[in-house]
Write a protein that holds these residues in place. Structure first.
Motif, PDB file in Angstrom:
ATOM      1  N   ASP A  47       0.723  -1.308   0.098  1.00  0.00           N
ATOM      2  CA  ASP A  47      -0.129   0.068  -0.247  1.00  0.00           C
ATOM      3  C   ASP A  47       0.810   1.171  -0.012  1.00  0.00           C
ATOM      4  O   ASP A  47       0.809   2.286  -0.791  1.00  0.00           O
ATOM      5  CB  ASP A  47      -1.077   0.186   1.249  1.00  0.00           C
ATOM      6  CG  ASP A  47      -1.940  -1.042   1.104  1.00  0.00           C
ATOM      7  OD1 ASP A  47      -2.305  -1.534  -0.138  1.00  0.00           O
ATOM      8  OD2 ASP A  47      -2.576  -1.496   2.068  1.00  0.00           O
ATOM      9  N   THR A  48       2.054   1.192   0.963  1.00  0.00           N
ATOM     10  CA  THR A  48       2.686   2.458   0.823  1.00  0.00           C
ATOM     11  C   THR A  48       3.506   2.272  -0.408  1.00  0.00           C
ATOM     12  O   THR A  48       3.607   3.565  -1.022  1.00  0.00           O
ATOM     13  CB  THR A  48       3.915   2.354   1.917  1.00  0.00           C
ATOM     14  OG1 THR A  48       3.025   2.121   3.067  1.00  0.00           O
ATOM     15  CG2 THR A  48       4.791   3.477   1.980  1.00  0.00           C
ATOM     16  N   ALA A  49       3.890   1.260  -0.957  1.00  0.00           N
ATOM     17  CA  ALA A  49       4.520   1.362  -2.258  1.00  0.00           C
ATOM     18  C   ALA A  49       3.734   2.135  -3.483  1.00  0.00           C
ATOM     19  O   ALA A  49       4.224   2.764  -4.454  1.00  0.00           O
ATOM     20  CB  ALA A  49       5.207   0.101  -2.559  1.00  0.00           C
ATOM     21  N   ALA A  50       2.578   1.603  -3.458  1.00  0.00           N
ATOM     22  CA  ALA A  50       1.409   1.963  -4.370  1.00  0.00           C
ATOM     23  C   ALA A  50       1.217   3.423  -4.313  1.00  0.00           C
ATOM     24  O   ALA A  50       1.082   4.361  -5.336  1.00  0.00           O
ATOM     25  CB  ALA A  50       0.136   1.199  -4.198  1.00  0.00           C
ATOM     26  N   ALA A  51       1.120   3.827  -3.080  1.00  0.00           N
ATOM     27  CA  ALA A  51       0.919   5.349  -2.779  1.00  0.00           C
ATOM     28  C   ALA A  51       2.225   6.331  -3.294  1.00  0.00           C
ATOM     29  O   ALA A  51       2.017   7.323  -3.937  1.00  0.00           O
ATOM     30  CB  ALA A  51       0.640   5.711  -1.331  1.00  0.00           C
ATOM     31  N   ALA A  55       2.190   9.121  -6.392  1.00  0.00           N
ATOM     32  CA  ALA A  55       2.964  10.373  -6.263  1.00  0.00           C
ATOM     33  C   ALA A  55       3.909  10.648  -7.528  1.00  0.00           C
ATOM     34  O   ALA A  55       4.096  11.680  -7.780  1.00  0.00           O
ATOM     35  CB  ALA A  55       3.491  10.360  -4.863  1.00  0.00           C
ATOM     36  N   GLU A  56       4.779   9.719  -7.472  1.00  0.00           N
ATOM     37  CA  GLU A  56       6.173   9.871  -8.471  1.00  0.00           C
ATOM     38  C   GLU A  56       5.264   9.900  -9.976  1.00  0.00           C
ATOM     39  O   GLU A  56       5.817  10.803 -10.684  1.00  0.00           O
ATOM     40  CB  GLU A  56       7.000   8.551  -8.452  1.00  0.00           C
ATOM     41  CG  GLU A  56       7.943   8.549  -7.103  1.00  0.00           C
ATOM     42  CD  GLU A  56       8.602   9.944  -7.176  1.00  0.00           C
ATOM     43  OE1 GLU A  56       9.290  10.208  -8.194  1.00  0.00           O
ATOM     44  OE2 GLU A  56       8.863  10.422  -6.134  1.00  0.00           O
ATOM     45  N   LEU A  57       4.366   9.175 -10.128  1.00  0.00           N
ATOM     46  CA  LEU A  57       3.593   9.244 -11.397  1.00  0.00           C
ATOM     47  C   LEU A  57       3.065  10.477 -11.717  1.00  0.00           C
ATOM     48  O   LEU A  57       3.157  11.298 -12.620  1.00  0.00           O
ATOM     49  CB  LEU A  57       2.404   8.042 -11.537  1.00  0.00           C
ATOM     50  CG  LEU A  57       1.856   8.192 -12.807  1.00  0.00           C
ATOM     51  CD1 LEU A  57       2.685   7.646 -14.205  1.00  0.00           C
ATOM     52  CD2 LEU A  57       0.692   6.871 -12.713  1.00  0.00           C
ATOM     53  N   LYS A  59       4.233  13.305 -10.242  1.00  0.00           N
ATOM     54  CA  LYS A  59       5.314  14.314 -10.567  1.00  0.00           C
ATOM     55  C   LYS A  59       5.757  14.229 -12.024  1.00  0.00           C
ATOM     56  O   LYS A  59       6.339  15.449 -12.516  1.00  0.00           O
ATOM     57  CB  LYS A  59       6.523  13.964  -9.640  1.00  0.00           C
ATOM     58  CG  LYS A  59       6.234  14.542  -8.273  1.00  0.00           C
ATOM     59  CD  LYS A  59       7.330  14.202  -7.249  1.00  0.00           C
ATOM     60  CE  LYS A  59       7.166  14.463  -5.841  1.00  0.00           C
ATOM     61  NZ  LYS A  59       8.109  14.039  -4.932  1.00  0.00           N
ATOM     62  N   SER A  60       5.961  12.899 -12.514  1.00  0.00           N
ATOM     63  CA  SER A  60       6.369  12.554 -13.892  1.00  0.00           C
ATOM     64  C   SER A  60       5.488  13.056 -14.668  1.00  0.00           C
ATOM     65  O   SER A  60       5.884  13.737 -15.895  1.00  0.00           O
ATOM     66  CB  SER A  60       6.835  11.223 -14.022  1.00  0.00           C
ATOM     67  OG  SER A  60       5.623  10.441 -14.085  1.00  0.00           O
ATOM     68  N   GLU A  61       4.153  13.091 -14.766  1.00  0.00           N
ATOM     69  CA  GLU A  61       3.218  13.695 -15.552  1.00  0.00           C
ATOM     70  C   GLU A  61       3.265  15.080 -15.683  1.00  0.00           C
ATOM     71  O   GLU A  61       3.044  15.812 -16.762  1.00  0.00           O
ATOM     72  CB  GLU A  61       1.530  12.880 -15.446  1.00  0.00           C
ATOM     73  CG  GLU A  61       1.589  11.728 -15.614  1.00  0.00           C
ATOM     74  CD  GLU A  61       1.601  11.316 -17.059  1.00  0.00           C
ATOM     75  OE1 GLU A  61       1.183  12.162 -17.800  1.00  0.00           O
ATOM     76  OE2 GLU A  61       2.277  10.294 -17.419  1.00  0.00           O
ATOM     77  N   ALA A  62       3.350  15.594 -14.196  1.00  0.00           N
ATOM     78  CA  ALA A  62       3.492  17.335 -14.313  1.00  0.00           C
ATOM     79  C   ALA A  62       4.767  17.596 -15.137  1.00  0.00           C
ATOM     80  O   ALA A  62       4.690  18.841 -15.863  1.00  0.00           O
ATOM     81  CB  ALA A  62       3.750  17.787 -13.014  1.00  0.00           C
ATOM     82  N   ALA A  63       5.894  17.072 -15.109  1.00  0.00           N
ATOM     83  CA  ALA A  63       7.178  17.312 -15.726  1.00  0.00           C
ATOM     84  C   ALA A  63       6.843  17.160 -17.191  1.00  0.00           C
ATOM     85  O   ALA A  63       7.496  17.900 -18.002  1.00  0.00           O
ATOM     86  CB  ALA A  63       8.169  16.656 -15.216  1.00  0.00           C
ATOM     87  N   ARG A  64       6.189  16.181 -17.725  1.00  0.00           N
ATOM     88  CA  ARG A  64       5.863  15.770 -19.065  1.00  0.00           C
ATOM     89  C   ARG A  64       5.120  16.864 -19.566  1.00  0.00           C
ATOM     90  O   ARG A  64       5.260  17.537 -20.789  1.00  0.00           O
ATOM     91  CB  ARG A  64       5.335  14.302 -19.190  1.00  0.00           C
ATOM     92  CG  ARG A  64       5.271  14.065 -20.334  1.00  0.00           C
ATOM     93  CD  ARG A  64       4.640  12.820 -20.938  1.00  0.00           C
ATOM     94  NE  ARG A  64       4.392  12.404 -22.153  1.00  0.00           N
ATOM     95  CZ  ARG A  64       3.664  11.811 -22.485  1.00  0.00           C
ATOM     96  NH1 ARG A  64       2.490  11.246 -21.950  1.00  0.00           N
ATOM     97  NH2 ARG A  64       3.448  11.691 -24.053  1.00  0.00           N
ATOM     98  N   ALA A  65       4.090  17.456 -18.890  1.00  0.00           N
ATOM     99  CA  ALA A  65       3.192  18.433 -19.427  1.00  0.00           C
ATOM    100  C   ALA A  65       3.921  19.806 -19.571  1.00  0.00           C
ATOM    101  O   ALA A  65       3.897  20.418 -20.440  1.00  0.00           O
ATOM    102  CB  ALA A  65       2.116  18.573 -18.413  1.00  0.00           C
ATOM    103  N   ARG A  66       4.927  19.963 -18.694  1.00  0.00           N
ATOM    104  CA  ARG A  66       5.814  21.155 -18.606  1.00  0.00           C
ATOM    105  C   ARG A  66       6.639  21.074 -19.928  1.00  0.00           C
ATOM    106  O   ARG A  66       6.890  22.307 -20.679  1.00  0.00           O
ATOM    107  CB  ARG A  66       6.724  21.325 -17.365  1.00  0.00           C
ATOM    108  CG  ARG A  66       7.590  22.394 -17.450  1.00  0.00           C
ATOM    109  CD  ARG A  66       6.804  23.684 -17.227  1.00  0.00           C
ATOM    110  NE  ARG A  66       7.857  24.987 -17.297  1.00  0.00           N
ATOM    111  CZ  ARG A  66       7.866  25.997 -18.067  1.00  0.00           C
ATOM    112  NH1 ARG A  66       6.407  26.065 -18.762  1.00  0.00           N
ATOM    113  NH2 ARG A  66       8.664  26.785 -17.905  1.00  0.00           N
ATOM    114  N   ILE A  67       7.067  19.873 -20.388  1.00  0.00           N
ATOM    115  CA  ILE A  67       8.070  19.879 -21.230  1.00  0.00           C
ATOM    116  C   ILE A  67       7.196  19.901 -22.576  1.00  0.00           C
ATOM    117  O   ILE A  67       7.758  20.774 -23.595  1.00  0.00           O
ATOM    118  CB  ILE A  67       8.896  18.462 -21.166  1.00  0.00           C
ATOM    119  CG1 ILE A  67       9.877  18.326 -20.261  1.00  0.00           C
ATOM    120  CG2 ILE A  67       9.495  17.988 -22.641  1.00  0.00           C
ATOM    121  CD1 ILE A  67      10.408  17.027 -19.954  1.00  0.00           C
ATOM    122  N   ASP A  68       6.103  19.475 -22.646  1.00  0.00           N
ATOM    123  CA  ASP A  68       5.404  19.638 -23.932  1.00  0.00           C
ATOM    124  C   ASP A  68       4.917  20.922 -24.004  1.00  0.00           C
ATOM    125  O   ASP A  68       4.839  21.436 -25.303  1.00  0.00           O
ATOM    126  CB  ASP A  68       3.761  18.716 -23.722  1.00  0.00           C
ATOM    127  CG  ASP A  68       4.167  17.237 -23.874  1.00  0.00           C
ATOM    128  OD1 ASP A  68       5.170  16.987 -24.296  1.00  0.00           O
ATOM    129  OD2 ASP A  68       3.519  16.406 -23.581  1.00  0.00           O
TER     130      ASP A  68
END
Length: 186
Positions: A47-51, A55-57, A59-68
């Motif tokens: 459960d902790t690993a999934a949470a 959270a990392e997903l 962050k990476s989606e936000a970074a990808r949106a910024r790069i786009d």
């Protein structure tokens, strides 16, 4: 205990009870707490690993949106086209008899663009080579254009005066002499 051993144990339990429903009921009532404890132990960090993964997903989606976003902003611009010519150094005056060649040094902005700077003079009082070295011709004033080779609409015009030789002065204002005692001219 392996899965094969559990299977053999369960088959033995069915034979002993002579009824599969009774065997399942007995098996679960005896082994269910152990099975649940084992499952809980194995899944304790899931459960902790999934949470953390969610959270990392994010962050990476936000970074990808910024790069786009940056790519879409930059795709409309020509990265090779210079915006301006910056003069690093250029003399305002050149002495007619000075043996030291003066040079115009310029660069393009942005510096990662394609092309270079070409210097072109009017040949009135001085000549200028394409790489910016100045040769005085006669007293007077000349205009020199530092032009971007990749976009000739981007340039900077310089005004350079050619003056007669002058006496060089020391910091205190006295005449400067060379090693033989002669006047130093510029």
């Amino acid at each position: 205990m392996s899965a094969r051993q559990v299977g053999e144990l369960f088959c033995g339990l069915i034979e002993a009870c002579d009824d599969i429903n009774a065997a399942v009921s007995l098996f679960l009532s005896v082994n269910l707490p152990e099975i649940l404890a084992d499952i809980d132990k194995r899944l304790a960090g899931a459960d902790t690993a999934a949470a953390d993964t969610r959270a990392e997903l994010q962050k990476s989606e936000a970074a990808r949106a910024r790069i786009d976003s940056l790519i879409s902003q930059l795709s409309g611009q020509s990265l090779a086209a210079p915006l301006r010519v910056d003069i690093i150094s250029a003399p305002r005056t050149v002495t007619l008899a000075n043996p030291v060649r003066q040079q115009i040094r310029a660069r393009l902005f942005p510096s990662f663009g394609l092309g270079s700077v070409l210097c072109m003079g009017d040949h009135q009082a001085l000549d200028v080579s394409p790489d910016g070295f100045i040769t005085p011709l006669r007293l007077g004033r000349s205009y020199v254009n530092a032009v971007a080779t990749s976009d000739t609409s981007v340039y900077k015009t310089l005004c350079i005066d050619v003056v007669p030789p002058r006496c060089r002065l020391t910091a205190s204002g006295a005449l400067r002499l060379d090693g033989k005692g002669n006047l130093r001219l510029t």
